[in-house]
Design a protein around this motif. Structure first.
Motif, PDB file in Angstrom:
ATOM      1  N   GLY A  38       0.775  -1.232   0.000  1.00 33.37           N
ATOM      2  CA  GLY A  38       0.000   0.000   0.000  1.00 33.37           C
ATOM      3  C   GLY A  38       0.806   1.282   0.000  1.00 33.37           C
ATOM      4  O   GLY A  38       0.296   2.338   0.330  1.00 33.37           O
ATOM      5  N   LYS A  39       2.072   1.217  -0.378  1.00 35.21           N
ATOM      6  CA  LYS A  39       2.916   2.406  -0.411  1.00 35.21           C
ATOM      7  C   LYS A  39       3.060   2.916  -1.837  1.00 35.21           C
ATOM      8  O   LYS A  39       2.845   2.183  -2.796  1.00 35.21           O
ATOM      9  N   VAL A  40       3.405   4.189  -1.956  1.00 32.93           N
ATOM     10  CA  VAL A  40       3.647   4.790  -3.266  1.00 32.93           C
ATOM     11  C   VAL A  40       4.919   5.621  -3.209  1.00 32.93           C
ATOM     12  O   VAL A  40       5.368   6.031  -2.142  1.00 32.93           O
ATOM     13  N   SER A  41       5.484   5.855  -4.375  1.00 30.20           N
ATOM     14  CA  SER A  41       6.633   6.736  -4.534  1.00 30.20           C
ATOM     15  C   SER A  41       6.206   7.831  -5.504  1.00 30.20           C
ATOM     16  O   SER A  41       5.666   7.537  -6.574  1.00 30.20           O
ATOM     17  N   VAL A  42       6.441   9.092  -5.131  1.00 29.49           N
ATOM     18  CA  VAL A  42       6.048  10.221  -5.974  1.00 29.49           C
ATOM     19  C   VAL A  42       7.302  10.985  -6.358  1.00 29.49           C
ATOM     20  O   VAL A  42       8.133  11.303  -5.498  1.00 29.49           O
ATOM     21  N   GLN A  43       7.447  11.280  -7.649  1.00 31.64           N
ATOM     22  CA  GLN A  43       8.596  12.077  -8.089  1.00 31.64           C
ATOM     23  C   GLN A  43       8.193  12.953  -9.258  1.00 31.64           C
ATOM     24  O   GLN A  43       7.276  12.639 -10.005  1.00 31.64           O
ATOM     25  N   ALA A  44       8.878  14.076  -9.387  1.00 27.15           N
ATOM     26  CA  ALA A  44       8.632  14.981 -10.498  1.00 27.15           C
ATOM     27  C   ALA A  44       9.260  14.407 -11.757  1.00 27.15           C
ATOM     28  O   ALA A  44      10.347  13.841 -11.714  1.00 27.15           O
ATOM     29  N   LEU A  45       8.567  14.551 -12.870  1.00 29.05           N
ATOM     30  CA  LEU A  45       9.123  14.124 -14.154  1.00 29.05           C
ATOM     31  C   LEU A  45      10.029  15.216 -14.683  1.00 29.05           C
ATOM     32  O   LEU A  45       9.800  16.402 -14.430  1.00 29.05           O
ATOM     33  N   PRO A  46      11.073  14.832 -15.400  1.00 32.08           N
ATOM     34  CA  PRO A  46      11.956  15.851 -15.978  1.00 32.08           C
ATOM     35  C   PRO A  46      11.167  16.818 -16.847  1.00 32.08           C
ATOM     36  O   PRO A  46      10.228  16.416 -17.539  1.00 32.08           O
ATOM     37  N   LYS A  47      11.565  18.076 -16.793  1.00 39.24           N
ATOM     38  CA  LYS A  47      10.878  19.109 -17.573  1.00 39.24           C
ATOM     39  C   LYS A  47      11.543  19.264 -18.929  1.00 39.24           C
ATOM     40  O   LYS A  47      12.718  19.001 -19.096  1.00 39.24           O
ATOM     41  N   GLY A  48      10.790  19.744 -19.872  1.00 40.33           N
ATOM     42  CA  GLY A  48      11.344  20.021 -21.188  1.00 40.33           C
ATOM     43  C   GLY A  48      11.263  18.811 -22.095  1.00 40.33           C
ATOM     44  O   GLY A  48      10.776  17.747 -21.734  1.00 40.33           O
ATOM     45  N   ARG A  49      11.762  19.017 -23.289  1.00 42.35           N
ATOM     46  CA  ARG A  49      11.746  17.965 -24.297  1.00 42.35           C
ATOM     47  C   ARG A  49      13.177  17.713 -24.735  1.00 42.35           C
ATOM     48  O   ARG A  49      14.036  18.574 -24.593  1.00 42.35           O
ATOM     49  N   ILE A  50      13.429  16.557 -25.282  1.00 39.49           N
ATOM     50  CA  ILE A  50      14.765  16.229 -25.769  1.00 39.49           C
ATOM     51  C   ILE A  50      15.194  17.223 -26.840  1.00 39.49           C
ATOM     52  O   ILE A  50      16.361  17.582 -26.945  1.00 39.49           O
ATOM     53  N   GLU A  51      14.229  17.726 -27.597  1.00 34.30           N
ATOM     54  CA  GLU A  51      14.539  18.684 -28.651  1.00 34.30           C
ATOM     55  C   GLU A  51      15.134  19.976 -28.084  1.00 34.30           C
ATOM     56  O   GLU A  51      15.845  20.701 -28.770  1.00 34.30           O
ATOM     57  N   ASP A  52      14.820  20.283 -26.827  1.00 35.52           N
ATOM     58  CA  ASP A  52      15.349  21.495 -26.203  1.00 35.52           C
ATOM     59  C   ASP A  52      16.871  21.432 -26.034  1.00 35.52           C
ATOM     60  O   ASP A  52      17.524  22.452 -25.846  1.00 35.52           O
ATOM     61  N   LEU A  53      17.439  20.231 -26.086  1.00 38.28           N
ATOM     62  CA  LEU A  53      18.882  20.068 -25.915  1.00 38.28           C
ATOM     63  C   LEU A  53      19.656  20.261 -27.214  1.00 38.28           C
ATOM     64  O   LEU A  53      20.864  20.483 -27.184  1.00 38.28           O
ATOM     65  N   PHE A  54      18.949  20.199 -28.355  1.00 34.28           N
ATOM     66  CA  PHE A  54      19.635  20.335 -29.639  1.00 34.28           C
ATOM     67  C   PHE A  54      20.329  21.696 -29.702  1.00 34.28           C
ATOM     68  O   PHE A  54      19.741  22.722 -29.399  1.00 34.28           O
ATOM     69  N   GLY A  55      21.569  21.700 -30.089  1.00 33.34           N
ATOM     70  CA  GLY A  55      22.322  22.942 -30.214  1.00 33.34           C
ATOM     71  C   GLY A  55      22.904  23.447 -28.898  1.00 33.34           C
ATOM     72  O   GLY A  55      23.513  24.510 -28.853  1.00 33.34           O
ATOM     73  N   MET A  56      22.748  22.686 -27.840  1.00 35.31           N
ATOM     74  CA  MET A  56      23.223  23.110 -26.524  1.00 35.31           C
ATOM     75  C   MET A  56      24.732  23.347 -26.512  1.00 35.31           C
ATOM     76  O   MET A  56      25.214  24.257 -25.852  1.00 35.31           O
ATOM     77  N   PHE A  57      25.474  22.541 -27.242  1.00 34.92           N
ATOM     78  CA  PHE A  57      26.925  22.656 -27.266  1.00 34.92           C
ATOM     79  C   PHE A  57      27.428  23.245 -28.585  1.00 34.92           C
ATOM     80  O   PHE A  57      28.566  23.037 -28.966  1.00 34.92           O
TER      81      PHE A  57
END
Length: 84
Positions: A38-57
């Motif tokens: 009867g237990k649960v684990s709650v966590q935030a999902l990563p924000k943003g999209r993979i496309e947001d990383l394009f051009g990062m470097f």
């Protein structure tokens, strides 16, 4: 410990304290994992999209680097000698 009340529709509203701890804001998503006993684990999902990383470097200087220069820079960074 934070106590939450279940509504007649089976819904739970997370208190501000919980939302702040998860670093979530309106529109963000959380994930709930159902655990044994009867237990649960709650966590935030990563924000943003993979496309947001394009051009990062992206190279903004327009200068090309040789493999030797990249290797030397990596070695200097690993040794703690890299310039800021």
């Amino acid at each position: 410990m934070v106590r939450l009340k279940v509504t007649s529709k089976g819904q739970v509203t997370l208190k501000k304290e919980v939302l702040d701890h998860l670093h979530v804001r309106p529109g963000d998503e959380i994930e709930v994992d159902l655990l044994p006993k009867g237990k649960v684990s709650v966590q935030a999902l990563p924000k943003g999209r993979i496309e947001d990383l394009f051009g990062m470097f992206r190279n903004k200087t327009g200068r090309s680097f040789t493999l030797k220069e990249l290797d030397e820079a990596a070695a200097a960074g690993w040794a703690g000698e890299a310039e800021s």
